[in-house]
Design a protein around this motif. Structure first.
Motif, mmCIF file in Angstrom:
data_model
loop_
_atom_site.group_PDB
_atom_site.id
_atom_site.type_symbol
_atom_site.label_atom_id
_atom_site.label_comp_id
_atom_site.label_asym_id
_atom_site.label_seq_id
_atom_site.Cartn_x
_atom_site.Cartn_y
_atom_site.Cartn_z
ATOM 1 N N CYS A 71 33.330 38.610 45.379
ATOM 2 C CA CYS A 71 33.342 38.783 43.678
ATOM 3 C C CYS A 71 33.147 40.350 43.509
ATOM 4 O O CYS A 71 32.461 41.029 44.149
ATOM 5 N N SER A 72 34.551 41.377 42.207
ATOM 6 C CA SER A 72 34.200 42.655 42.145
ATOM 7 C C SER A 72 32.933 43.085 41.419
ATOM 8 O O SER A 72 32.370 44.012 40.854
ATOM 9 N N GLY A 73 32.344 41.343 40.840
ATOM 10 C CA GLY A 73 30.663 41.747 40.292
ATOM 11 C C GLY A 73 30.044 40.474 40.170
ATOM 12 O O GLY A 73 30.381 39.473 40.862
ATOM 13 N N PRO A 74 28.943 40.647 40.068
ATOM 14 C CA PRO A 74 27.833 39.682 39.796
ATOM 15 C C PRO A 74 27.904 38.079 38.982
ATOM 16 O O PRO A 74 27.228 37.083 38.610
ATOM 17 N N ASP A 75 29.967 37.477 39.219
ATOM 18 C CA ASP A 75 29.740 36.767 38.107
ATOM 19 C C ASP A 75 31.004 36.046 39.088
ATOM 20 O O ASP A 75 32.369 36.626 39.539
ATOM 21 N N TRP A 76 31.484 34.826 38.355
ATOM 22 C CA TRP A 76 32.822 34.151 38.629
ATOM 23 C C TRP A 76 33.549 34.651 38.167
ATOM 24 O O TRP A 76 34.997 34.433 38.890
ATOM 25 N N ALA A 77 33.542 34.853 37.169
ATOM 26 C CA ALA A 77 34.847 36.227 36.171
ATOM 27 C C ALA A 77 35.458 36.637 37.083
ATOM 28 O O ALA A 77 36.474 37.483 36.510
ATOM 29 N N TYR A 78 34.654 37.194 38.651
ATOM 30 C CA TYR A 78 35.255 38.921 38.836
ATOM 31 C C TYR A 78 35.735 37.842 40.673
ATOM 32 O O TYR A 78 35.934 39.282 41.463
ATOM 33 N N VAL A 79 35.592 37.138 40.168
ATOM 34 C CA VAL A 79 36.482 36.447 41.456
ATOM 35 C C VAL A 79 37.732 37.071 42.586
ATOM 36 O O VAL A 79 38.674 37.942 41.543
ATOM 37 N N GLU A 80 37.727 37.127 43.837
ATOM 38 C CA GLU A 80 39.245 37.599 44.553
ATOM 39 C C GLU A 80 40.389 36.225 43.768
ATOM 40 O O GLU A 80 40.195 35.481 43.985
ATOM 41 N N ASP A 84 49.634 37.682 44.275
ATOM 42 C CA ASP A 84 49.830 37.933 43.217
ATOM 43 C C ASP A 84 49.731 37.086 41.708
ATOM 44 O O ASP A 84 49.802 36.369 41.211
ATOM 45 N N GLY A 85 48.167 37.026 42.112
ATOM 46 C CA GLY A 85 47.042 36.803 41.200
ATOM 47 C C GLY A 85 46.665 35.237 40.795
ATOM 48 O O GLY A 85 46.074 34.761 40.151
ATOM 49 N N SER A 86 47.139 34.722 41.568
ATOM 50 C CA SER A 86 46.814 32.737 41.743
ATOM 51 C C SER A 86 45.574 33.045 42.594
ATOM 52 O O SER A 86 45.287 33.481 43.153
ATOM 53 N N GLU A 87 44.809 31.489 42.164
ATOM 54 C CA GLU A 87 43.717 31.464 42.851
ATOM 55 C C GLU A 87 43.984 31.098 44.414
ATOM 56 O O GLU A 87 44.734 30.334 44.573
ATOM 57 N N MET A 88 43.091 31.963 44.949
ATOM 58 C CA MET A 88 43.316 31.121 46.494
ATOM 59 C C MET A 88 42.878 29.584 46.287
ATOM 60 O O MET A 88 41.652 29.027 45.246
ATOM 61 N N SER A 89 43.474 29.485 47.510
ATOM 62 C CA SER A 89 42.862 27.911 47.280
ATOM 63 C C SER A 89 41.734 27.002 48.131
ATOM 64 O O SER A 89 41.324 25.414 47.947
ATOM 65 N N SER A 90 41.241 27.934 48.786
ATOM 66 C CA SER A 90 40.269 27.237 49.789
ATOM 67 C C SER A 90 38.844 28.734 49.854
ATOM 68 O O SER A 90 39.545 29.709 50.029
ATOM 69 N N ASP A 91 38.411 28.391 50.382
ATOM 70 C CA ASP A 91 36.778 29.509 50.641
ATOM 71 C C ASP A 91 37.587 29.599 51.779
ATOM 72 O O ASP A 91 37.850 29.324 52.845
ATOM 73 N N VAL A 100 40.468 41.676 50.710
ATOM 74 C CA VAL A 100 40.641 41.172 49.192
ATOM 75 C C VAL A 100 42.027 41.649 48.675
ATOM 76 O O VAL A 100 41.749 43.113 48.470
ATOM 77 N N ALA A 101 42.980 41.104 48.373
ATOM 78 C CA ALA A 101 44.287 41.364 47.886
ATOM 79 C C ALA A 101 44.706 42.123 46.137
ATOM 80 O O ALA A 101 44.712 42.816 46.068
ATOM 81 N N LYS A 102 43.258 41.317 45.627
ATOM 82 C CA LYS A 102 43.271 41.625 43.655
ATOM 83 C C LYS A 102 42.279 40.785 42.984
ATOM 84 O O LYS A 102 41.715 39.658 44.017
ATOM 85 N N TRP A 103 41.702 41.123 42.328
ATOM 86 C CA TRP A 103 40.490 41.080 41.862
ATOM 87 C C TRP A 103 41.080 39.792 40.377
ATOM 88 O O TRP A 103 41.660 40.478 39.908
ATOM 89 N N ALA A 104 40.000 38.952 39.922
ATOM 90 C CA ALA A 104 40.594 38.175 38.929
ATOM 91 C C ALA A 104 39.857 39.558 37.741
ATOM 92 O O ALA A 104 41.474 39.502 36.241
ATOM 93 N N SER A 105 39.111 40.239 37.735
ATOM 94 C CA SER A 105 38.755 40.648 36.778
ATOM 95 C C SER A 105 38.044 42.592 37.469
ATOM 96 O O SER A 105 36.938 42.186 38.450
#
Length: 115
Positions: A71-80, A84-91, A100-105
């Motif tokens: 994550c780019s921050g201390p919360d799931w709002a910043y998850v990788e 293409d901006g989609s959710e990662m399907s697995s851990d 890391v290709a992209k951050w959520a924020s």
């Protein structure tokens, strides 16, 4: 027979113990911080050490089989995210050098928090 059984038990126990594992990750330009969360941290966000503008590292007592995410921050709002901006399907599972290709924020630790 007891000696063989004892040896096998000791070997299994030793293999299940945590060891020091170093995680290294390359992050997108403009990243201000990088955190790791996973089995290795009890799924709490642990800040990594900045190596340079796009690389972070941390060594944790864990196993290479433990799942995790960055994550780019201390919360799931910043998850990788995927590129293409989609959710990662697995851990993730351990790789010597993650990317890391992209951050959520992107986390900005200097920004004022509004409630």
């Amino acid at each position: 027979m007891k000696k063989i059984f004892s040896f096998v038990c000791a070997l299994v126990c030793a293999m299940s113990l945590n060891a020091a594992v170093t995680y290294s990750v390359e992050v997108p330009a403009g990243t201000n911080a990088c955190y790791i969360a996973g089995n290795c941290t009890g799924w709490s966000h642990t800040e990594m050490t900045k190596v340079d503008d796009t690389h972070y590292t941390i060594t944790l007592e864990t196993t290479e089989q433990d799942g995790y995410k960055y994550c780019s921050g201390p919360d799931w709002a910043y998850v990788e995210k995927n590129a293409d901006g989609s959710e990662m399907s697995s851990d993730r599972t351990y790789a010597a050098n993650d990317v890391v290709a992209k951050w959520a924020s992107v986390y900005n630790p200097g920004a004022a928090v509004s409630y």
